[in-house]
Design a protein around this motif. Structure first.
Motif, PDB file in Angstrom:
ATOM      1  N   MET A   1       0.829  -1.197   0.000  1.00  5.14           N
ATOM      2  CA  MET A   1       0.000   0.000   0.000  1.00  5.14           C
ATOM      3  C   MET A   1       0.864   1.249   0.000  1.00  5.14           C
ATOM      4  N   ASP A   4       1.751   2.826   3.526  1.00  5.18           N
ATOM      5  CA  ASP A   4       2.587   2.050   4.437  1.00  5.18           C
ATOM      6  C   ASP A   4       4.049   2.209   4.030  1.00  5.18           C
ATOM      7  N   CYS A   7       6.088  -0.902   3.092  1.00  6.56           N
ATOM      8  CA  CYS A   7       5.787  -1.439   1.754  1.00  6.56           C
ATOM      9  C   CYS A   7       6.477  -0.621   0.670  1.00  6.56           C
ATOM     10  N   THR A  87      -6.932  -5.772 -10.944  1.00  2.00           N
ATOM     11  CA  THR A  87      -6.109  -4.780 -10.252  1.00  2.00           C
ATOM     12  C   THR A  87      -6.972  -3.661  -9.691  1.00  2.00           C
ATOM     13  N   ILE A  90      -8.660  -4.764  -6.527  1.00  3.52           N
ATOM     14  CA  ILE A  90      -7.705  -4.741  -5.407  1.00  3.52           C
ATOM     15  C   ILE A  90      -7.533  -3.311  -4.910  1.00  3.52           C
ATOM     16  N   LEU A  91      -7.385  -2.355  -5.827  1.00  2.89           N
ATOM     17  CA  LEU A  91      -7.211  -0.948  -5.444  1.00  2.89           C
ATOM     18  C   LEU A  91      -8.452  -0.401  -4.748  1.00  2.89           C
ATOM     19  N   GLN A  93     -10.344  -2.098  -2.815  1.00  2.00           N
ATOM     20  CA  GLN A  93     -10.354  -2.679  -1.478  1.00  2.00           C
ATOM     21  C   GLN A  93      -9.227  -2.157  -0.592  1.00  2.00           C
ATOM     22  N   THR A  94      -8.077  -1.875  -1.174  1.00  2.60           N
ATOM     23  CA  THR A  94      -6.909  -1.480  -0.368  1.00  2.60           C
ATOM     24  C   THR A  94      -6.669   0.016  -0.323  1.00  2.60           C
ATOM     25  N   GLY A  95      -7.173   0.741  -1.300  1.00  9.41           N
ATOM     26  CA  GLY A  95      -6.803   2.134  -1.470  1.00  9.41           C
ATOM     27  C   GLY A  95      -5.595   2.210  -2.386  1.00  9.41           C
ATOM     28  N   MET A  97      -2.096   2.281  -4.255  1.00  7.34           N
ATOM     29  CA  MET A  97      -0.825   1.572  -4.095  1.00  7.34           C
ATOM     30  C   MET A  97       0.201   2.257  -4.980  1.00  7.34           C
TER      31      MET A  97
END
Length: 168
Positions: A1, A4, A7, A87, A90-91, A93-95, A97
């Motif tokens: 992310m 983070d 990461c 993709t 995923i973005l 759900q995670t915000g 990246m």
């Protein structure tokens, strides 16, 4: 992310990328782009609606929500919305990246999942394999922080295509 630091540091390490080269934010919505930027041009939403998701990376002025490791103290940040439904989910759900190309710094951009594995095997946990969506052509990077849009890297989109949307 992107939010983070550990990461983000790992991505710099895996790519063997120096910290003076900023990273893009991969986003899933126009709202994410405006949340992490300021002083957006009036035509930004037109460009977003026409070319995103797709082969456009937009440079805007960063606001203080952009983690310092992402843009390394620069006043700008790049935004990219990948044209891949898995993709994008995923973005969502995670915000956002960080989204550099999936290769070692200095090597050609990958054209297949096998190219990614050739460069990064043992350095990354997984590859989302969807070779049908890899064009092999880099995104066009356009700086929207000045009076006029400026192409920083010519890719799939041309300045005339971009200007047609802006003026239309």
């Amino acid at each position: 992310m992107a939010l983070d630091d550990k990461c983000v540091e790992k991505i710099y390490h895996v790519k063997n990328r120096s910290l003076d080269h900023a990273l893009n934010l991969n986003i899933a919505s126009f709202e994410q782009m405006t949340f992490f930027s300021k002083n957006q041009p009036k035509y930004l939403e037109k460009l977003y609606n026409k070319f995103m998701p797709g082969s456009l990376t937009v440079i805007l002025e960063a606001n203080d929500r952009v983690p310092s490791l992402v843009n390394n103290g620069m006043s700008t940040v790049g935004f990219r919305m990948p044209d891949n439904q898995a993709t994008l989910e995923i973005l969502r759900q995670t915000g956002p990246m960080v989204g550099p190309s999936a290769n070692l710094t200095g090597n050609p951009s990958p054209k297949t999942a096998d190219d990614v594995l050739h460069d990064l095997n043992g350095l990354i946990a997984a590859v989302l394999k969807d070779d049908a969506n890899i064009s092999g052509v880099d995104s066009t990077i356009i700086d929207l922080t000045g009076e006029m849009p400026t192409i920083l890297r010519q890719g799939a989109l041309t300045l005339s295509q971009i200007n047609e949307v802006i003026k239309g």
